[in-house]
Design a protein around this motif. Structure first.
Motif, PDB file in Angstrom:
ATOM      1  N   ILE A 130       2.539 -21.171   4.913  1.00 44.37           N
ATOM      2  CA  ILE A 130       2.548 -21.665   3.531  1.00 44.37           C
ATOM      3  C   ILE A 130       3.740 -22.588   3.312  1.00 44.37           C
ATOM      4  O   ILE A 130       3.617 -23.660   2.699  1.00 44.37           O
ATOM      5  CB  ILE A 130       2.587 -20.486   2.543  1.00 44.37           C
ATOM      6  CG1 ILE A 130       1.263 -19.721   2.587  1.00 44.37           C
ATOM      7  CG2 ILE A 130       2.864 -20.966   1.116  1.00 44.37           C
ATOM      8  CD1 ILE A 130       1.293 -18.408   1.821  1.00 44.37           C
ATOM      9  N   MET A 131       4.894 -22.195   3.815  1.00 47.02           N
ATOM     10  CA  MET A 131       6.093 -23.027   3.648  1.00 47.02           C
ATOM     11  C   MET A 131       5.905 -24.408   4.271  1.00 47.02           C
ATOM     12  O   MET A 131       6.285 -25.427   3.697  1.00 47.02           O
ATOM     13  CB  MET A 131       7.289 -22.335   4.283  1.00 47.02           C
ATOM     14  CG  MET A 131       8.603 -23.084   4.093  1.00 47.02           C
ATOM     15  SD  MET A 131       9.915 -22.478   5.173  1.00 47.02           S
ATOM     16  CE  MET A 131       9.327 -23.071   6.763  1.00 47.02           C
ATOM     17  N   PHE A 132       5.271 -24.457   5.449  1.00 51.83           N
ATOM     18  CA  PHE A 132       5.052 -25.738   6.112  1.00 51.83           C
ATOM     19  C   PHE A 132       4.049 -26.606   5.368  1.00 51.83           C
ATOM     20  O   PHE A 132       4.088 -27.836   5.467  1.00 51.83           O
ATOM     21  CB  PHE A 132       4.565 -25.509   7.552  1.00 51.83           C
ATOM     22  CG  PHE A 132       5.596 -24.892   8.452  1.00 51.83           C
ATOM     23  CD1 PHE A 132       6.948 -25.152   8.270  1.00 51.83           C
ATOM     24  CD2 PHE A 132       5.214 -24.049   9.478  1.00 51.83           C
ATOM     25  CE1 PHE A 132       7.896 -24.580   9.096  1.00 51.83           C
ATOM     26  CE2 PHE A 132       6.160 -23.475  10.320  1.00 51.83           C
ATOM     27  CZ  PHE A 132       7.508 -23.745  10.123  1.00 51.83           C
ATOM     28  N   GLN A 133       3.132 -25.995   4.634  1.00 48.61           N
ATOM     29  CA  GLN A 133       2.100 -26.748   3.916  1.00 48.61           C
ATOM     30  C   GLN A 133       2.558 -27.248   2.551  1.00 48.61           C
ATOM     31  O   GLN A 133       1.970 -28.184   2.008  1.00 48.61           O
ATOM     32  CB  GLN A 133       0.855 -25.871   3.731  1.00 48.61           C
ATOM     33  CG  GLN A 133       0.088 -25.587   5.003  1.00 48.61           C
ATOM     34  CD  GLN A 133      -0.427 -26.847   5.659  1.00 48.61           C
ATOM     35  OE1 GLN A 133      -1.137 -27.634   5.048  1.00 48.61           O
ATOM     36  NE2 GLN A 133      -0.041 -27.053   6.907  1.00 48.61           N
ATOM     37  N   LEU A 134       3.591 -26.624   1.986  1.00 49.16           N
ATOM     38  CA  LEU A 134       3.942 -26.908   0.594  1.00 49.16           C
ATOM     39  C   LEU A 134       4.357 -28.352   0.304  1.00 49.16           C
ATOM     40  O   LEU A 134       3.969 -28.878  -0.751  1.00 49.16           O
ATOM     41  CB  LEU A 134       5.044 -25.940   0.131  1.00 49.16           C
ATOM     42  CG  LEU A 134       4.558 -24.535  -0.224  1.00 49.16           C
ATOM     43  CD1 LEU A 134       5.720 -23.685  -0.723  1.00 49.16           C
ATOM     44  CD2 LEU A 134       3.450 -24.590  -1.268  1.00 49.16           C
ATOM     45  N   PRO A 135       5.136 -29.034   1.138  1.00 51.85           N
ATOM     46  CA  PRO A 135       5.516 -30.415   0.769  1.00 51.85           C
ATOM     47  C   PRO A 135       4.314 -31.309   0.515  1.00 51.85           C
ATOM     48  O   PRO A 135       4.221 -31.952  -0.535  1.00 51.85           O
ATOM     49  CB  PRO A 135       6.335 -30.882   1.983  1.00 51.85           C
ATOM     50  CG  PRO A 135       6.881 -29.631   2.570  1.00 51.85           C
ATOM     51  CD  PRO A 135       5.822 -28.595   2.364  1.00 51.85           C
ATOM     52  N   PHE A 136       3.380 -31.358   1.451  1.00 54.36           N
ATOM     53  CA  PHE A 136       2.188 -32.178   1.255  1.00 54.36           C
ATOM     54  C   PHE A 136       1.347 -31.655   0.097  1.00 54.36           C
ATOM     55  O   PHE A 136       0.828 -32.438  -0.715  1.00 54.36           O
ATOM     56  CB  PHE A 136       1.356 -32.197   2.534  1.00 54.36           C
ATOM     57  CG  PHE A 136      -0.013 -32.794   2.369  1.00 54.36           C
ATOM     58  CD1 PHE A 136      -0.184 -34.159   2.320  1.00 54.36           C
ATOM     59  CD2 PHE A 136      -1.130 -31.979   2.240  1.00 54.36           C
ATOM     60  CE1 PHE A 136      -1.442 -34.718   2.158  1.00 54.36           C
ATOM     61  CE2 PHE A 136      -2.393 -32.525   2.081  1.00 54.36           C
ATOM     62  CZ  PHE A 136      -2.554 -33.893   2.036  1.00 54.36           C
TER      63      PHE A 136
END
Length: 262
Positions: A130-136
């Protein structure tokens, strides 16, 4: 003439991208001179069993997609509709996470999950995904909300609706393409990721499909079992392909109304 060239070029690219999957499918059912489904039988009985790996992957996907959509929707709504001090700086810092190669921070995250008691767990892995997906995801949802006229919010608030009700009743139906795009990206990332599960998961009964497929390539005496590995590739690729075809219309609209704005 231009239309014919367009179709020829599109067909050429389609063949180029589909050919590896077709080759994998052919290799999985014809490892020798005759057709055989033995590779799929070996796939089903490998290690802890295909059902265990599929269940683990589905749990990871559900947690990642649900968490990403929830956080990105609330954050995108806040960035798009509520002015607060430091909003621009915070948004830029969120996007800056994209510049950090995520494999470089997996070891610190592994240690952090140990402190939280979430090491070697699908929940801990889902939090990392989830953390890796949040910026986009936040970027997409902020632009999706900004593409909706503010007059809709104002009209609802005049009728007595609060911010949460405006979000749930008015704005969410208007940003469905953005939600589908974010959810699809989160699904593809959590379904196909190999590096994060490899580092953060150590128990065989918690492995996801990508880790299991890579591990099953080694057969007796170190020989590579290509047919079984190709069967695993086909098994992993088909859900992604079907989901993309089903949601393609929303996916394209999500990019057109979200990513191209702002």
């Amino acid at each position: 003439m231009n239309r014919a060239a367009y179709y020829v070029t599109a067909a050429a690219f389609a063949v180029l991208f589909v050919f590896p999957l077709l080759w994998s499918g052919w290799s999985s059912i014809r490892p020798g001179d005759a057709f055989s489904l033995d590779s799929y039988r070996r796939l089903a009985t490998y290690g802890e069993g295909l059902g265990v790996y599929v269940t683990n992957t589905v749990i990871l996907v559900v947690l990642t997609v649900a968490g990403t959509l929830t956080v990105a929707t609330l954050a995108g709504y806040a960035f798009a509709r509520f002015p607060f001090p430091g909003r621009g700086v915070l948004f830029v810092l969120t996007l800056a996470i994209l510049m950090v190669p995520y494999p470089t921070i997996l070891i610190p995250l592994y240690v952090l999950l140990g402190w939280l008691g979430l090491q070697d767990s699908l929940v801990g892995l889902a939090l990392v995904m989830i953390m890796f997906q949040l910026p986009f995801a936040v970027f997409m949802m902020r632009n999706a909300f900004e593409s909706v006229p503010r007059t809709l919010d104002e009209a609802a608030m005049i009728d007595g609706a609060g911010s949460l009700r405006v979000l749930l009743r008015i704005l969410l139906p208007a940003v469905v393409p953005g939600l589908v795009t974010v959810g699809l990206f989160a699904f593809l990332a959590s379904w196909n990721d190999y590096v994060a599960p490899l580092i953060l998961i150590s128990s065989n009964d918690r492995f996801t499909l990508p880790v299991a497929v890579v591990n099953m390539r080694l057969h007796n005496f170190g020989a590579v079992d290509y047919p079984t590995m190709q069967a695993g590739v086909v098994f992993m690729a088909l859900p992604c392909l079907l989901l993309f075809l089903i949601l393609q219309r929303y996916y394209v609209r999500g990019f057109m109304s979200g990513a191209l704005r702002g």
